[in-house]
Design a protein around this motif. Sequence first.
Motif, PDB file in Angstrom:
ATOM      1  N   PRO A  22       0.837  -1.334  -0.015  1.00 18.31           N
ATOM      2  CA  PRO A  22      -0.185   0.142   0.226  1.00 18.31           C
ATOM      3  C   PRO A  22       0.905   1.139  -0.090  1.00 18.31           C
ATOM      4  O   PRO A  22       2.058   1.123   0.365  1.00 18.31           O
ATOM      5  CB  PRO A  22      -0.758  -0.135   1.629  1.00 18.31           C
ATOM      6  N   VAL A  64      -7.272   3.042  -3.162  1.00 15.48           N
ATOM      7  CA  VAL A  64      -5.882   2.729  -2.665  1.00 15.48           C
ATOM      8  C   VAL A  64      -5.179   2.458  -3.756  1.00 15.48           C
ATOM      9  O   VAL A  64      -5.467   2.101  -4.766  1.00 15.48           O
ATOM     10  CB  VAL A  64      -5.983   1.693  -1.780  1.00 15.48           C
ATOM     11  N   VAL A  66      -1.654   1.004  -5.263  1.00 15.85           N
ATOM     12  CA  VAL A  66      -0.698  -0.348  -4.733  1.00 15.85           C
ATOM     13  C   VAL A  66       0.548  -0.162  -5.508  1.00 15.85           C
ATOM     14  O   VAL A  66       0.614   0.511  -6.817  1.00 15.85           O
ATOM     15  CB  VAL A  66      -1.417  -1.538  -5.209  1.00 15.85           C
ATOM     16  N   LEU A  91      -2.552  -6.270   0.223  1.00 16.06           N
ATOM     17  CA  LEU A  91      -1.777  -5.752   0.538  1.00 16.06           C
ATOM     18  C   LEU A  91      -0.882  -6.020   1.716  1.00 16.06           C
ATOM     19  O   LEU A  91      -1.613  -6.519   2.492  1.00 16.06           O
ATOM     20  CB  LEU A  91      -2.443  -4.242   0.639  1.00 16.06           C
ATOM     21  N   MET A 261      -0.449   8.089   1.084  1.00 17.84           N
ATOM     22  CA  MET A 261      -1.636   7.907   0.707  1.00 17.84           C
ATOM     23  C   MET A 261      -2.142   9.064  -0.177  1.00 17.84           C
ATOM     24  O   MET A 261      -2.368   8.888  -1.400  1.00 17.84           O
ATOM     25  CB  MET A 261      -2.775   7.396   1.709  1.00 17.84           C
TER      26      MET A 261
END
Length: 587
Positions: A22, A64, A66, A91, A261
């Motif tokens: 992640p 999200v 990856v 993840l 993120m």
Amino acid sequence: MSYATITIGNLLEDVNRRFFLPAIQRPYVWSADQVSMLIDSLMKGYPISSCMFWDVDEGQKREVAVYNFIEHWKPGMQNSLASADGRDVTLVLDGQQRMTSLLIALRGTFSEKIKHRRRNSLDAWEEKTLYLDLLKDPVEEEEEQGADLGISYGLHFHVHKPRNDIRHHWFRLGEILNVQTEEQLQALIEEAQSALHRGVTAHEHTLVATTLRRLHEVVWIEEVINFYTETGSSVDRVLDIFVRANDGGTKLSKSDLLMSMITSKWQNGSARDQVFGFVEHVNKGLGTPNKITKDFVLKACLVLCGFDVKYNVSNFTMQAIEEIEQNWPAIKDAVERSFRFLNGIGISSDNLTSLNAVLPVAWFLYHAPGVMLRGTSEFDHLNARRIQRWLINSLLMGVFAGTSDRTIATARATLKEASRTSRDFPEKALYHSLAIGGRMTQLDARAVDDLLELGYGKAKSFLTLSLIYDGLDWNGSDYHVDHIIPRSRAERRVLMGMGLPEHRIKEITAAVDRLGNLQLLPSQENLEKNDLPFEAWITSRNVAYREQHLIDDTPDLWTVTALPEFVRHRDRLIRQKLLSLTVQEAA
């Protein structure tokens, strides 16, 4: 769900096919020695701790980003973005360093710098592969090492396969991935034994077979990877799990994770570079030291753009990040203007006791583009003083201490409502609304008494003193907290030389650093005061000066022997001044 197990071979088959990282993961940080130590631990049968995975459903894939595991590591390398489309995605929340190390050891390479080469030179780094010396006996190695055990197996990274001789026979570790069955293993052992140099003993022939069998067991037979899989859909829950799972290692702050993120969703450039660069600029580039954090900047983004002020991952949606990125120049400008104003009134990293208290100021300036509060207009003068009074009251009373999300939200709502009818900073309205919310927002008699107990060097001492100076011109001046009656005159040896009794010496030394003996002086005037004998300096000050600094017009008190009485008299004047400000603003 309970913990499950898997072999290394089966795990690596799915790395970068099903297992991904992640955006919240830290960079890969292990050294080549740590990679070798990991393999050595596995060969010895040592446990290597558990991993934690997160199964991502179709809805979460859209929120999200990856990333691939690094297989061929080089200095400064970042994990590359992967595509989650059309595949199952799991993840890795905890275990990245170990899984990357296994990938490098068995399927990849590790680059190391050549001695005496410059780091920034293109030819300074060599790509190395991990090899295992099949003729190194781990039992003999452990006996030689004694209690101080290190790596027992012959594991070394090499640019090229080393030459075999009577003492060494090298096997590229990754070849074991092609050897799954017992038949394949037996063929590999026979091939390795037949390639040994003449003169190799029967024991060493056996050692080759034993080592290869042990490696095969570690990779394909023993399920040494222990893992737990999270299946929940809450990103905030996953983030909390990640923080707790990594608490024993290198501590990651929530801002580090959020930043990763956000960066994955930032369209132009790098959000990490933007925020880190801005933090550095405010802390070191404004001429006065500040100490803002990534957390503060990200919190400011939520507050200024009108989102829920709670510092949760769920508030940083795709839509929110898009709006934050669009308004990023204005956010930076408002925060910078806030700190330029604070620095201009002497507030810096030394005495700013709550970063969250700055957020209402930033909101006000965000909605007042170009306003610096440093001009000579009536608007600038009045609002600068209002903000200063409100901010210092908030800092002294700890209004934004502890869990302050509700306080921040209330302040923002008050500012927004006030902005409908006025451009002015709503000082009185903020006192009122925050008091209704349960926060004691202004100094009262008890709080003032506590402040009078403050001493030299305390952050709140500067804040308290700055509140009592109504007409102080902060523009272009750097103010210092200064002892009125010099500390040098109250040193114990000096007082003993004056023949004072012990009890009086204790009273004087206890009073010299108290707030009642402190004032604010521009840096230049402070230097001039230090260059003059104290009697010459104090008697040359006029009545207006003494009134500004709340110095009692009683010359008999202007001596070190009367310092306790001087402080008591000045405490009274400071108390009156602070309480008069409170009454005035509450009216």
